[in-house]
Scaffold this active site. Structure first.
Site, PDB file in Angstrom:
ATOM      1  N   ARG A 100      51.685  31.697  36.799  1.00 57.94           N
ATOM      2  CA  ARG A 100      50.459  32.400  37.182  1.00 57.94           C
ATOM      3  C   ARG A 100      49.549  31.482  37.986  1.00 57.94           C
ATOM      4  O   ARG A 100      48.906  31.911  38.958  1.00 57.94           O
ATOM      5  CB  ARG A 100      49.736  32.923  35.941  1.00 57.94           C
ATOM      6  N   LYS A 109      43.422  34.414  38.737  1.00 54.93           N
ATOM      7  CA  LYS A 109      42.620  33.731  37.715  1.00 54.93           C
ATOM      8  C   LYS A 109      41.743  32.688  38.401  1.00 54.93           C
ATOM      9  O   LYS A 109      42.076  31.505  38.474  1.00 54.93           O
ATOM     10  CB  LYS A 109      43.522  33.096  36.657  1.00 54.93           C
ATOM     11  N   TYR A 128      42.057  28.507  37.671  1.00 50.90           N
ATOM     12  CA  TYR A 128      42.114  27.798  36.388  1.00 50.90           C
ATOM     13  C   TYR A 128      43.142  28.439  35.472  1.00 50.90           C
ATOM     14  O   TYR A 128      43.622  29.545  35.707  1.00 50.90           O
ATOM     15  CB  TYR A 128      40.735  27.785  35.727  1.00 50.90           C
ATOM     16  N   HIS A 177      31.411  28.930  54.751  1.00 55.15           N
ATOM     17  CA  HIS A 177      32.387  29.871  54.225  1.00 55.15           C
ATOM     18  C   HIS A 177      33.834  29.586  54.636  1.00 55.15           C
ATOM     19  O   HIS A 177      34.744  29.704  53.802  1.00 55.15           O
ATOM     20  CB  HIS A 177      32.008  31.301  54.618  1.00 55.15           C
ATOM     21  N   ARG A 235      28.718  22.896  52.823  1.00 56.54           N
ATOM     22  CA  ARG A 235      28.738  24.316  52.488  1.00 56.54           C
ATOM     23  C   ARG A 235      28.883  25.184  53.732  1.00 56.54           C
ATOM     24  O   ARG A 235      27.981  25.268  54.567  1.00 56.54           O
ATOM     25  CB  ARG A 235      27.474  24.706  51.721  1.00 56.54           C
ATOM     26  N   LEU A 288      44.134  41.097  34.866  1.00 55.27           N
ATOM     27  CA  LEU A 288      44.759  39.780  34.834  1.00 55.27           C
ATOM     28  C   LEU A 288      46.098  39.910  34.123  1.00 55.27           C
ATOM     29  O   LEU A 288      46.188  40.570  33.078  1.00 55.27           O
ATOM     30  CB  LEU A 288      43.873  38.786  34.086  1.00 55.27           C
ATOM     31  N   GLU A 316      40.950  46.586  31.421  1.00 57.11           N
ATOM     32  CA  GLU A 316      41.109  45.478  30.477  1.00 57.11           C
ATOM     33  C   GLU A 316      39.766  45.190  29.835  1.00 57.11           C
ATOM     34  O   GLU A 316      38.859  46.018  29.902  1.00 57.11           O
ATOM     35  CB  GLU A 316      41.658  44.250  31.201  1.00 57.11           C
TER      36      GLU A 316
END
Length: 281
Positions: free
Chosen positions: A49, A143, A30, A99, A97, A199, A175
């Site tokens: 990014r 991110k 995102y 992996h 579902r 980040l 951070e």
């Protein structure tokens, strides 16, 4: 209006499948863009990014960043957003579902806008913070939607009566829960290098650029909790926090207990780079 895939729809028309991997694996990336005067701020950095995050987690972007930019700007116009944020996420898509990466899943794009005023009060008065061991995974440069550790860290700060948490790995400051961390010591600006432990903040990069333009000494090098506690100034940077001073850490006053001169100088330089209509009257 929301952006869903390549269409603009109402919020009620957005239909995310319960099989979406973003829902049960956090399998997505995102970006949060700041909008000033209807303009996406530092958009190129956000798109770069986004491309890196998507590439490293192996999610193919459904559209080029050039097309995404057109879509987001149209969303801003449709929602008549002058000041606020644009949130955009892309998941790997819907699949039973399991992996392993699904062979046939189609990435799902969703974006929306939020009106948000600038944080003038906290930027002028400063905030408080507490420290906490950073036990997140080792790819903090991506991110992704996996933000539960950050959520828990933020809540830890709020439970202590503070605004933000400063994370550290065995005494080395990294951070914060939702922002990057900087200190000033003897006029020198210091912040953790942009490696896999933090980040790569867009506002962080912008502030470092401003500092160099102002001929402020900059050192992108890890510093310790002892350095943090003896700093002359401390502040966070972020898309929604801009440049926010920290005036107390773990109940210990930072510097004189007010926003320091270097912080204020950077705030003013930041202000000068914003669209004129977004400047506080």
């Amino acid at each position: 209006m929301y952006l869903y895939q390549n269409e603009f729809v109402s919020k009620e028309q957005v239909r995310i499948s319960p099989d979406d991997r973003g829902y049960y694996f956090g399998d997505g990336v995102y970006e949060v863009f700041r909008v000033y005067n209807g303009i996406l701020f530092e958009a190129e950095g956000h798109y770069e990014r986004l491309e890196k995050s998507a590439r490293d987690v192996r999610i193919p972007l459904p559209y080029s960043t050039r097309h995404l930019d057109k879509l987001l700007n149209q969303l801003i116009r449709l929602n008549e957003l002058a000041e606020g944020t644009v949130y955009m996420q892309i998941t790997r898509g819907a699949a039973p579902r399991s992996h392993p990466f699904p062979a046939q899943a189609e990435p799902v794009l969703m974006a929306y806008t939020t009106e948000m005023a600038r944080p003038f009060e906290t930027m002028e008065k400063g905030i408080t913070a507490v420290t906490m061991e950073d036990i997140r995974w080792l790819r903090c440069d991506l991110k992704t939607l996996n933000l539960l550790p950050n959520v828990m860290a933020k809540q830890h700060a709020l439970d202590q009566g503070a605004h933000e948490v400063i994370l550290h790995r065995s005494g080395t400051v990294t951070e914060c829960s939702a922002s990057n961390m900087m200190i000033v010591k003897n006029g020198e600006l210091r912040t953790h290098p942009a490696n896999h432990l933090i980040l790569h903040g867009i506002t962080r990069a912008f502030v470092l650029q401003l500092a160099r333009q102002l001929n402020l000494p900059v050192r992108e090098e890890a510093f310790t909790l002892d350095d943090l506690r003896t700093a002359d100034e401390a502040f966070i940077t972020g898309t929604t926090t801009e440049i926010t001073p920290i005036i107390r850490i773990d109940k210990q006053t930072v510097g004189q207990g007010v926003p320091g001169p270097v912080t204020v100088k950077l705030q003013r330089a930041f202000e000068e780079r914003l669209p004129k209509a977004a400047i506080k009257s």
